[in-house]
Write a protein that holds these residues in place. Sequence first.
Motif, PDB file in Angstrom:
ATOM      1  N   ARG A  14       2.280   6.360   5.614  1.00 43.06           N
ATOM      2  CA  ARG A  14       1.481   6.691   4.431  1.00 43.06           C
ATOM      3  C   ARG A  14       1.108   8.176   4.408  1.00 43.06           C
ATOM      4  NH1 ARG A  14      -1.843   1.130   3.664  1.00 43.06           N
ATOM      5  NH2 ARG A  14       0.017  -0.140   3.327  1.00 43.06           N
ATOM      6  N   ARG A  15       0.885   8.776   5.559  1.00 40.76           N
ATOM      7  CA  ARG A  15       0.658  10.235   5.589  1.00 40.76           C
ATOM      8  C   ARG A  15       1.890  10.966   5.071  1.00 40.76           C
ATOM      9  NH1 ARG A  15      -1.987   9.164  10.441  1.00 40.76           N
ATOM     10  NH2 ARG A  15      -0.115   9.666  11.637  1.00 40.76           N
ATOM     11  N   ALA A  16       3.066  10.530   5.510  1.00 34.68           N
ATOM     12  CA  ALA A  16       4.307  11.156   5.050  1.00 34.68           C
ATOM     13  C   ALA A  16       4.489  10.939   3.550  1.00 34.68           C
ATOM     14  CB  ALA A  16       5.504  10.584   5.819  1.00 34.68           C
ATOM     15  N   ALA A  17       4.141   9.765   3.053  1.00 38.03           N
ATOM     16  CA  ALA A  17       4.262   9.471   1.624  1.00 38.03           C
ATOM     17  C   ALA A  17       3.312  10.355   0.815  1.00 38.03           C
ATOM     18  CB  ALA A  17       3.971   8.005   1.349  1.00 38.03           C
ATOM     19  N   GLN A  18       2.100  10.575   1.315  1.00 36.43           N
ATOM     20  CA  GLN A  18       1.128  11.427   0.620  1.00 36.43           C
ATOM     21  C   GLN A  18       1.571  12.885   0.611  1.00 36.43           C
ATOM     22  OE1 GLN A  18      -2.384  10.392   2.827  1.00 36.43           O
ATOM     23  NE2 GLN A  18      -3.020   8.908   1.290  1.00 36.43           N
ATOM     24  N   ASN A  40       1.968   9.232  -6.217  1.00 34.71           N
ATOM     25  CA  ASN A  40       2.472  10.594  -6.020  1.00 34.71           C
ATOM     26  C   ASN A  40       3.609  10.936  -6.978  1.00 34.71           C
ATOM     27  OD1 ASN A  40       0.640  11.379  -4.103  1.00 34.71           O
ATOM     28  ND2 ASN A  40       1.922  10.763  -2.386  1.00 34.71           N
ATOM     29  N   GLY A  41       3.883  10.062  -7.934  1.00 36.61           N
ATOM     30  CA  GLY A  41       4.835  10.379  -8.992  1.00 36.61           C
ATOM     31  C   GLY A  41       6.264   9.932  -8.765  1.00 36.61           C
ATOM     32  N   GLY A  58       0.813  -1.211   0.000  1.00 39.84           N
ATOM     33  CA  GLY A  58       0.000   0.000   0.000  1.00 39.84           C
ATOM     34  C   GLY A  58       0.843   1.256   0.000  1.00 39.84           C
ATOM     35  N   THR A  59       1.934   1.216   0.738  1.00 36.00           N
ATOM     36  CA  THR A  59       2.826   2.376   0.795  1.00 36.00           C
ATOM     37  C   THR A  59       3.507   2.594  -0.551  1.00 36.00           C
ATOM     38  OG1 THR A  59       3.192   1.962   3.145  1.00 36.00           O
ATOM     39  CG2 THR A  59       4.780   3.401   2.029  1.00 36.00           C
ATOM     40  N   LEU A  60       3.946   1.526  -1.199  1.00 34.05           N
ATOM     41  CA  LEU A  60       4.579   1.658  -2.514  1.00 34.05           C
ATOM     42  C   LEU A  60       3.585   2.185  -3.548  1.00 34.05           C
ATOM     43  CD1 LEU A  60       6.734  -1.604  -2.610  1.00 34.05           C
ATOM     44  CD2 LEU A  60       7.474   0.734  -2.053  1.00 34.05           C
ATOM     45  N   ILE A  61       2.334   1.793  -3.433  1.00 42.60           N
ATOM     46  CA  ILE A  61       1.310   2.307  -4.348  1.00 42.60           C
ATOM     47  C   ILE A  61       1.114   3.797  -4.128  1.00 42.60           C
ATOM     48  CG2 ILE A  61      -1.167   2.232  -4.862  1.00 42.60           C
ATOM     49  CD1 ILE A  61      -0.947  -0.851  -4.446  1.00 42.60           C
TER      50      ILE A  61
END
Length: 92
Positions: free
Chosen positions: A85-89, A50-51, A42-45
């Motif tokens: 995931r918040r940080a990734a977004q 996010n590009g 999910g994190t990789l997605i």
Amino acid sequence: MSPGRVHRLFEERTLLPARVDGVLRVPVEFLDGTEPLPALRGTLIVLGDNGLTDDEAVRWMLTHDDAMGTTPVAALRANRKAEVRRAAQALL
């Protein structure tokens, strides 16, 4: 794990490889024993959405983040999936 299964996991973004000296390798931090870390996909997605390229996503997952106090993959291992995931977004 067979090479065919590894390539399927790459295609599904369940795992991402890092290129080391021209050879694709899976960082050991991405594995839970012989299986992919469950929270990784999910994190990789999110990172891909996010590009980030695969190389950028792997680098981000393995780089210390001051706000988390550790690397994102270590935070995933510590059951801090929502924080990662918040940080990734927020990378937009």
